[in-house]
Design a protein around this motif. Sequence first.
Motif, PDB file in Angstrom:
ATOM      1  N   UNK A 413      19.841  68.907 -26.171  1.00  0.00           N
ATOM      2  CA  UNK A 413      21.634  68.166 -25.340  1.00  0.00           C
ATOM      3  C   UNK A 413      21.027  67.984 -23.675  1.00  0.00           C
ATOM      4  N   UNK A 414      21.278  67.248 -23.361  1.00  0.00           N
ATOM      5  CA  UNK A 414      20.893  66.977 -21.789  1.00  0.00           C
ATOM      6  C   UNK A 414      21.872  67.439 -20.671  1.00  0.00           C
ATOM      7  N   UNK A 415      20.603  67.833 -20.111  1.00  0.00           N
ATOM      8  CA  UNK A 415      21.688  68.717 -18.950  1.00  0.00           C
ATOM      9  C   UNK A 415      21.654  67.637 -17.800  1.00  0.00           C
ATOM     10  N   UNK A 416      22.385  68.435 -16.689  1.00  0.00           N
ATOM     11  CA  UNK A 416      22.830  67.778 -15.278  1.00  0.00           C
ATOM     12  C   UNK A 416      21.515  67.112 -14.400  1.00  0.00           C
ATOM     13  N   UNK A 417      20.941  69.182 -14.299  1.00  0.00           N
ATOM     14  CA  UNK A 417      19.263  69.034 -13.614  1.00  0.00           C
ATOM     15  C   UNK A 417      18.891  69.923 -14.894  1.00  0.00           C
ATOM     16  N   UNK A 418      17.311  70.561 -14.461  1.00  0.00           N
ATOM     17  CA  UNK A 418      16.417  71.077 -14.783  1.00  0.00           C
ATOM     18  C   UNK A 418      14.780  71.237 -13.504  1.00  0.00           C
ATOM     19  N   UNK A 419      14.680  72.200 -14.228  1.00  0.00           N
ATOM     20  CA  UNK A 419      13.133  72.604 -13.813  1.00  0.00           C
ATOM     21  C   UNK A 419      12.398  71.157 -13.520  1.00  0.00           C
ATOM     22  N   UNK A 420      12.590  70.334 -13.923  1.00  0.00           N
ATOM     23  CA  UNK A 420      11.829  69.074 -12.932  1.00  0.00           C
ATOM     24  C   UNK A 420      12.091  68.248 -11.840  1.00  0.00           C
ATOM     25  N   UNK A 421      11.765  69.317 -10.974  1.00  0.00           N
ATOM     26  CA  UNK A 421      12.962  69.087  -9.942  1.00  0.00           C
ATOM     27  C   UNK A 421      12.677  67.736  -8.932  1.00  0.00           C
ATOM     28  N   UNK A 422      11.047  67.399  -9.698  1.00  0.00           N
ATOM     29  CA  UNK A 422      10.189  66.575  -8.797  1.00  0.00           C
ATOM     30  C   UNK A 422      10.402  65.250  -9.133  1.00  0.00           C
ATOM     31  N   UNK A 423      11.620  65.413 -10.260  1.00  0.00           N
ATOM     32  CA  UNK A 423      12.590  63.706 -10.671  1.00  0.00           C
ATOM     33  C   UNK A 423      13.594  63.334 -10.049  1.00  0.00           C
ATOM     34  N   UNK A 424      14.044  64.602  -9.826  1.00  0.00           N
ATOM     35  CA  UNK A 424      15.531  65.535  -9.105  1.00  0.00           C
ATOM     36  C   UNK A 424      15.287  64.683  -8.042  1.00  0.00           C
ATOM     37  N   UNK A 425      14.702  65.052  -6.994  1.00  0.00           N
ATOM     38  CA  UNK A 425      14.387  65.225  -5.435  1.00  0.00           C
ATOM     39  C   UNK A 425      15.737  65.806  -4.728  1.00  0.00           C
ATOM     40  N   UNK A 426      15.124  65.894  -3.483  1.00  0.00           N
ATOM     41  CA  UNK A 426      15.700  66.532  -2.506  1.00  0.00           C
ATOM     42  C   UNK A 426      17.086  66.210  -2.706  1.00  0.00           C
ATOM     43  N   UNK A 427      17.764  65.049  -2.032  1.00  0.00           N
ATOM     44  CA  UNK A 427      18.986  64.124  -2.319  1.00  0.00           C
ATOM     45  C   UNK A 427      19.716  64.832  -2.820  1.00  0.00           C
ATOM     46  N   UNK A 428      19.084  64.732  -4.835  1.00  0.00           N
ATOM     47  CA  UNK A 428      19.893  65.611  -5.710  1.00  0.00           C
ATOM     48  C   UNK A 428      20.198  66.768  -5.869  1.00  0.00           C
ATOM     49  N   UNK A 429      18.676  67.252  -5.560  1.00  0.00           N
ATOM     50  CA  UNK A 429      19.171  69.100  -6.009  1.00  0.00           C
ATOM     51  C   UNK A 429      19.880  69.570  -4.448  1.00  0.00           C
ATOM     52  N   UNK A 430      20.177  68.922  -3.385  1.00  0.00           N
ATOM     53  CA  UNK A 430      20.802  69.428  -2.600  1.00  0.00           C
ATOM     54  C   UNK A 430      22.100  69.429  -2.769  1.00  0.00           C
TER      55      UNK A 430
END
Length: 489
Positions: A413-430
Motif C-alpha cells: 500500500x502506498x503511504x503518504x509518508x514513511x521512514x525515508x525522511x531523506x526522500x520527503x525533505x524538510x518542507x514536506x515533513x514540516x
Amino acid sequence: MKITTTCAVTTSGDSFLRRAATRQEFWLLLFGLSLFSMVALIGVRLLADADTLWHIAAGNWILANHAVPTTDPFSFSFRGQKWIPHEWLAEVVLAISYAWLGWSGPVLVTALATSLALVVLLAFLLRYIEPLHAFTGTVLAYLTLIQHLLARPHTLAWPLIVIWIAGIVLARERGKHPSLWLVAVMLAWANMHASFLLGIVLGVALALEAVLTAGNPVRTAKAWAPFLALTVTAGLMTPNGIDGVLFPFHVAGMSYTLSIIREWQPPVIGLLQPIVVWLGVVLFGALYFGFRLPATRIAMFFGLVYLALSAARYAELVGLLAPLLLMPAVGPQLRAAIRPEVKARLSLRCLQIITLLATVLFLASAIFLGKGIQRDRDLTLPKDAVRAALAAGASGPVFNSYNFGGYLIFSGIAPVIDGRADLYGDKFVRRYMEAYSGKAEALQALLQEYKIRWAILEPTSPAVHVIRDLPGWRKVHEDAVAVAYVLHP
C-alpha cells in the motif's frame, strides 16, 4: 608473596578443554556464541522499528527488478521522484533472510553482525591489554549498541566498521600502509550504509598522522596515496555514485526533520544512559591512570564523542571505534599501571561450566529461531485497522501515521509518508507534521491535494479529532494500535 587462586583443584590429564583454556581462539568462539545467543533471544524486539519493514520491501523490489531504484516506487506523494537507496545491499540481505526464514531471518543476520563486530573488537583489544580489561571494554561497547540494536542496515554495517578501522590502526602500528584488501571492505560498506563516509574521513586522518610522524614524510605519503585513492574510488562504486557520498550532507541539512526524529536527537543525559556510563568509565580511567595520548588520536576521539552527543544514533560509533583508535597508546600504559598481586587461573571445572552455559545458550537461541518468530500480536503493526479499512471499501491514497508507513509499504500500500525522511525533505515533513498535529487547515489541504480517501493513525494522533468531524468520514476500526477512517461519498 604470590598467591594463586583457582575455581577448583584438578589433576586430570591434558584434554581439549584444558588446552583450550590457554587458547585465545577458544575464548573468542565462546564469547561470539554467547553474544549471538543473547542478541537472537531478544527476538521480536529487534523488529520493533517500522523501518525494518520498508527495508525488506526495498530489498524485494531490487531482487524482483534486478536493479536498484533511482526514483521512489513506494509512496503516492513522491512516486517517481529521485530517491537515493544508499542501503541497498543491506536491504537485499534482509529481504533474502526474510524470504528464507520469515521473521527469524532478520533477527539471525542482526545477531550475526553484532556478535561478529564485537568479537573482532575483542580480538583487537586482546593484542594490547589483559583479557579482563579487554572483555570489560567490549561489554562497554555493547552497551552503546543496545539502544540502536535493531534489524536495520546500520547494524549489518557494524562488522565492516570495526574491520576497516582495526585494519588501518594495525597498519599504523606496524609503520606500513594498510593492506589493499581493506578496499573490498570499503566497497561493501559503501553499498550497505552511508556511514562509510566516516570511514574515509578516519582513513585520511590516520594517513595524515602517519605522514606527520614519519621520518620520511614524502615516502610515507606516497605509500599511503594509492590506498586512499582506491578507498575513495570504492566509496564511489555504488549505484548512487557521487550522490551516495553527498547523501550524509543532505541529511545533515534537514534541520527540522532531525529535530523531531528521536534517534537524531541528542541523547537524554541520565545516569542510566549507556553513553553516559561509557563516558564515565573512560574518563575515570583516563584521569585515574593519567593516560597520555597522541594529539591526533585525541582529536579523533573528541570527534566521535561530539557525534555521540549530537545524536543518539551515533553512540555506537564511539563505543566501537574509540577503543580501536586509543588502545595502541593506552594498552601499554594500562599494563604498566596495573600490577595485580593475585593471579586468577581457570581450572578445568570452571571451563567446563562456562562451556556448558555457552552451549546451552546457543542451542536455546537455535531452537528459538528454528521455531520461527510470530508477529500476530505485535502491537507495533496496524494489521487489523488496515484489514478493516480495506473491507469497508478503502482505496486510493491514505493518510497515515509516520510510524505506519513501513507496514503499508510492506503490505503493498502506498503511504503518504514513511521512514525515508531523506526522500520527503524538510518542507514536506514540516507540512505533514502540521497536518498530523491537528491543524485543521493544513490537514484538509493535504487531503484535498492528494485526494486522500482513508486514514490509518494512532488512536492518540491529534489528526483523529479533525478527521472524525469532517463530512463523509466514518470510523471503521479502533484498537490499541490504530484507528481507521474511510471517506464515503
